[in-house]
Design a protein around this motif. Structure first.
Motif, PDB file in Angstrom:
ATOM      1  N   ALA A 124       1.565  -5.974  -6.797  1.00 48.86           N
ATOM      2  CA  ALA A 124       1.509  -6.708  -5.664  1.00 48.86           C
ATOM      3  C   ALA A 124       1.452  -8.079  -5.672  1.00 48.86           C
ATOM      4  O   ALA A 124       1.735  -8.676  -4.893  1.00 48.86           O
ATOM      5  CB  ALA A 124       0.196  -6.091  -4.716  1.00 48.86           C
ATOM      6  N   GLN A 125       0.703  -8.478  -6.850  1.00 48.51           N
ATOM      7  CA  GLN A 125       0.619  -9.924  -7.217  1.00 48.51           C
ATOM      8  C   GLN A 125       1.606 -10.663  -8.205  1.00 48.51           C
ATOM      9  O   GLN A 125       1.502 -11.842  -8.356  1.00 48.51           O
ATOM     10  CB  GLN A 125      -1.062 -10.218  -7.332  1.00 48.51           C
ATOM     11  N   THR A 143     -10.120  -5.487  -8.224  1.00 44.80           N
ATOM     12  CA  THR A 143      -8.582  -5.273  -7.545  1.00 44.80           C
ATOM     13  C   THR A 143      -8.844  -5.429  -5.880  1.00 44.80           C
ATOM     14  O   THR A 143     -10.091  -5.353  -5.476  1.00 44.80           O
ATOM     15  CB  THR A 143      -7.836  -4.089  -8.027  1.00 44.80           C
ATOM     16  N   TYR A 144      -7.621  -5.482  -5.389  1.00 41.60           N
ATOM     17  CA  TYR A 144      -7.789  -5.414  -3.891  1.00 41.60           C
ATOM     18  C   TYR A 144      -8.113  -3.826  -3.527  1.00 41.60           C
ATOM     19  O   TYR A 144      -7.672  -3.041  -4.031  1.00 41.60           O
ATOM     20  CB  TYR A 144      -6.548  -5.809  -3.302  1.00 41.60           C
ATOM     21  N   LYS A 181       2.366 -13.459  -0.555  1.00 43.40           N
ATOM     22  CA  LYS A 181       2.304 -13.326  -1.958  1.00 43.40           C
ATOM     23  C   LYS A 181       3.692 -14.293  -2.312  1.00 43.40           C
ATOM     24  O   LYS A 181       4.302 -14.894  -1.682  1.00 43.40           O
ATOM     25  CB  LYS A 181       3.039 -11.672  -2.270  1.00 43.40           C
ATOM     26  N   ALA A 239      -6.818  -1.722  -1.571  1.00 35.08           N
ATOM     27  CA  ALA A 239      -5.463  -0.983  -1.358  1.00 35.08           C
ATOM     28  C   ALA A 239      -5.203   0.004  -2.535  1.00 35.08           C
ATOM     29  O   ALA A 239      -4.661   0.971  -2.300  1.00 35.08           O
ATOM     30  CB  ALA A 239      -4.119  -1.759  -1.344  1.00 35.08           C
ATOM     31  N   THR A 240      -5.493  -0.422  -3.976  1.00 33.48           N
ATOM     32  CA  THR A 240      -5.265   0.184  -4.919  1.00 33.48           C
ATOM     33  C   THR A 240      -6.151   1.491  -4.875  1.00 33.48           C
ATOM     34  O   THR A 240      -5.518   2.486  -5.222  1.00 33.48           O
ATOM     35  CB  THR A 240      -5.567  -0.566  -6.272  1.00 33.48           C
ATOM     36  N   SER A 258       4.018  -5.768  -3.467  1.00 28.14           N
ATOM     37  CA  SER A 258       3.840  -6.208  -1.974  1.00 28.14           C
ATOM     38  C   SER A 258       4.812  -7.622  -1.551  1.00 28.14           C
ATOM     39  O   SER A 258       4.665  -8.351  -2.362  1.00 28.14           O
ATOM     40  CB  SER A 258       2.206  -6.448  -1.925  1.00 28.14           C
ATOM     41  N   ASP A 310       0.405  -1.537 -10.376  1.00 26.48           N
ATOM     42  CA  ASP A 310       0.413  -2.151  -9.066  1.00 26.48           C
ATOM     43  C   ASP A 310       0.646  -3.762  -9.144  1.00 26.48           C
ATOM     44  O   ASP A 310      -0.232  -4.666  -9.959  1.00 26.48           O
ATOM     45  CB  ASP A 310      -1.278  -2.149  -8.818  1.00 26.48           C
ATOM     46  N   THR A 337       0.862  -1.085   0.113  1.00 30.76           N
ATOM     47  CA  THR A 337       0.045  -0.090   0.072  1.00 30.76           C
ATOM     48  C   THR A 337       0.742   1.147  -0.133  1.00 30.76           C
ATOM     49  O   THR A 337       0.598   2.190  -0.789  1.00 30.76           O
ATOM     50  CB  THR A 337      -0.861  -0.115   1.249  1.00 30.76           C
TER      51      THR A 337
HETATM   52  C1  LIG Z   1      -3.552  -5.950  -5.981  1.00 34.04           C
HETATM   53  C2  LIG Z   1      -3.202  -5.440  -4.811  1.00 34.04           C
HETATM   54  N1  LIG Z   1      -2.688  -4.106  -4.546  1.00 34.04           N
HETATM   55  C3  LIG Z   1      -2.293  -3.963  -3.259  1.00 34.04           C
HETATM   56  C4  LIG Z   1      -2.014  -4.623  -2.356  1.00 34.04           C
HETATM   57  C5  LIG Z   1      -1.549  -4.226  -1.082  1.00 34.04           C
HETATM   58  O1  LIG Z   1      -0.516  -4.812  -0.355  1.00 34.04           O
HETATM   59  P1  LIG Z   1      -0.153  -4.691   1.162  1.00 34.04           P
HETATM   60  O2  LIG Z   1      -1.166  -5.783   1.724  1.00 34.04           O
HETATM   61  O3  LIG Z   1       1.499  -5.165   1.318  1.00 34.04           O
HETATM   62  O4  LIG Z   1      -0.134  -3.308   1.621  1.00 34.04           O
HETATM   63  C6  LIG Z   1      -2.331  -5.994  -2.364  1.00 34.04           C
HETATM   64  C7  LIG Z   1      -1.944  -6.909  -1.314  1.00 34.04           C
HETATM   65  O5  LIG Z   1      -2.334  -7.231  -0.420  1.00 34.04           O
HETATM   66  C8  LIG Z   1      -2.862  -6.483  -3.605  1.00 34.04           C
HETATM   67  O6  LIG Z   1      -3.036  -7.585  -3.754  1.00 34.04           O
END
Ligand SMILES: Cc1ncc(COP(=O)(O)O)c(C=O)c1O
Length: 391
Positions: free
Chosen positions: A181-182, A100-101, A208, A103-104, A203, A179, A76
């Motif tokens: 992260a994955q 998406t998650y 992950k 956090a984006t 991330s 992004d 994040t």
């Molecule tokens: C697509 C995506 N973006 C952002 C994040 C944020 O990462 P973090 O949990 O390390 O803050 C995640 C993971 O959890 C994610 O899957």
């Protein structure tokens, strides 16, 4: 007795317990090396900004081909910091998928900018460049917000279509923040994730494909342009002596213990990636008859953080798989524009592909320590579950 119950009885004895992600098997392999790395941190005592951080940043840049890597506290923060460094804020439109998650979108809103959701392609599950183009046009036509940035999300490990997105971004003069992260370990046009956009956020959340033993993340840069600002914002916005505040910042540092763990995990990452790819190839081959596995954008190769398929009667299939001892996950049953925190940014007319796929998507076990028998068993179980759910 139905097919799934048969499998359950036969399977229990020969395949053992199947994990969705198996961190224990990985730890057994490198436990001693991780312990000695952690002991080194205990010995030198530099829990913040220890030598492991520099070593990891160099290793990440070398591994990905990025010009520089900056370690940070989470994925994040890795999204937020590059946006802050570019001065993205109130009045700016940032384009992103809704599939998406959270956090984006959180990263966008934390800057004060406005998220503009675009639809995804039904085959790759990543942002649809054509829908994106129309939404950028629409924002320009309406004239309320200024288009500033695009955040493509490499969902399940599969790089978004960086050819199309890069071309659109240069035509529209927009900043691209990937992004990833994955998708650590993913490739596009023979370049690694980390070197596909001007800025990349990844991330190292434990589950992950490259995971720490706590929260951690990294920013990867294609040029040195923003790197000093990222380092500054990560450390409360201070100067190079970390004394005087030059800009607004945050505590976005990774700690030395996490870097120590990541260094050891990075040393086995390529072998693990090869195993993930072989498993995905078997899943692709076996499951495309009964489901639609995620496809890669032209030129893309997934890092297989997750393995996901679209399948009819998804919820019934998930239930049968659970009974057969196959753990699954649904990423994501509810798209962001349907969640309370983001629903005020839902586009008029919705996002038809996103909404449809949210009802069909399911992720299967994916980790490098699945045995061939387990992969075979999972495929049999999905086939049996699909048959049963279709009745
Ligand atoms: C697509 C995506 N973006 C952002 C994040 C944020 O990462 P973090 O949990 O390390 O803050 C995640 C993971 O959890 C994610 O899957």
């Amino acid at each position: 007795m139905n097919g799934v119950a048969n499998l359950l009885l036969a399977g229990k004895s020969c395949v053992g317990e199947i994990a969705f992600v198996d961190l224990k098997a990985q730890q057994r392999l490198i436990r001693e090396r991780i312990e000695s790395r952690l002991k080194a941190v205990l010995d030198h005592g530099r829990y913040i900004a220890g030598p492991e951080i520099d070593e990891l940043e160099e290793a990440l840049a070398a591994r990905t081909g990025a010009a520089a890597a900056v370690a940070c506290a989470s994925g994040t923060d890795a999204l937020l910091i590059p946006l802050l460094a570019r001065g993205v804020g109130p009045g700016d439109a940032v384009f992103l998928p809704s599939f998406t998650y959270n956090a984006t979108a959180n990263a966008v809103l934390l800057t004060g900018a406005t998220p503009v959701f675009a639809d995804i392609r039904p085959d790759t599950f990543t942002i649809d460049p054509e829908d994106l183009r129309l939404r950028i046009e629409d924002v320009r036509r309406t004239g309320v917000l200024r288009p500033r940035a695009i955040i493509p999300v490499d969902l399940f490990g599969a790089p978004a279509d960086y050819n199309a997105i890069g071309a659109l971004a240069s035509r529209e003069d927009l900043f691209v923040l990937a992004d990833a992260a994955q998708s650590f370990g993913g490739r596009f046009n023979n370049r690694w994730v980390g070197d596909l956009a001007p800025a990349t956020a990844t991330s190292f959340f434990p589950g992950k494909s490259l995971g720490a033993y706590g929260d951690a993340g990294a920013m990867l840069a294609r040029s040195e342009e923003d790197v000093e600002k990222w380092r500054s914002i990560r450390w409360h916005g201070t100067d190079e002596h970390r004394k005087i505040s030059m800009r607004v910042g945050l505590n976005g540092r990774m700690d030395s213990f996490q870097a120590a763990v990541l260094l050891e995990k990075l040393s086995i990452f390529d072998d693990e990636l090869a195993a993930r790819r072989s498993i995905a190839a078997i899943y692709d081959e076996r499951l495309s008859r009964i489901a639609q596995p995620q496809r890669q954008a032209n030129g893309g190769q997934s890092g297989y953080g997750y393995y996901s398929i679209r399948i009819e009667n998804r919820d019934a299939v998930a239930e049968s798989l659970k009974l057969a001892g196959v753990p699954t996950a649904i990423y994501y049953a509810t798209p962001l524009h349907r969640m309370a925190a983001f629903s005020s940014y839902a586009p008029a007319g919705g996002l038809p592909q996103t909404e449809r796929i949210a009802g069909e998507i399911i992720s299967l076990p994916m980790h490098p320590y699945l045995s061939p028998d387990q992969v075979d068993y999972i495929c049999d179980a999905v086939e049996a579950a699909a048959r049963q759910a279709g009745r």
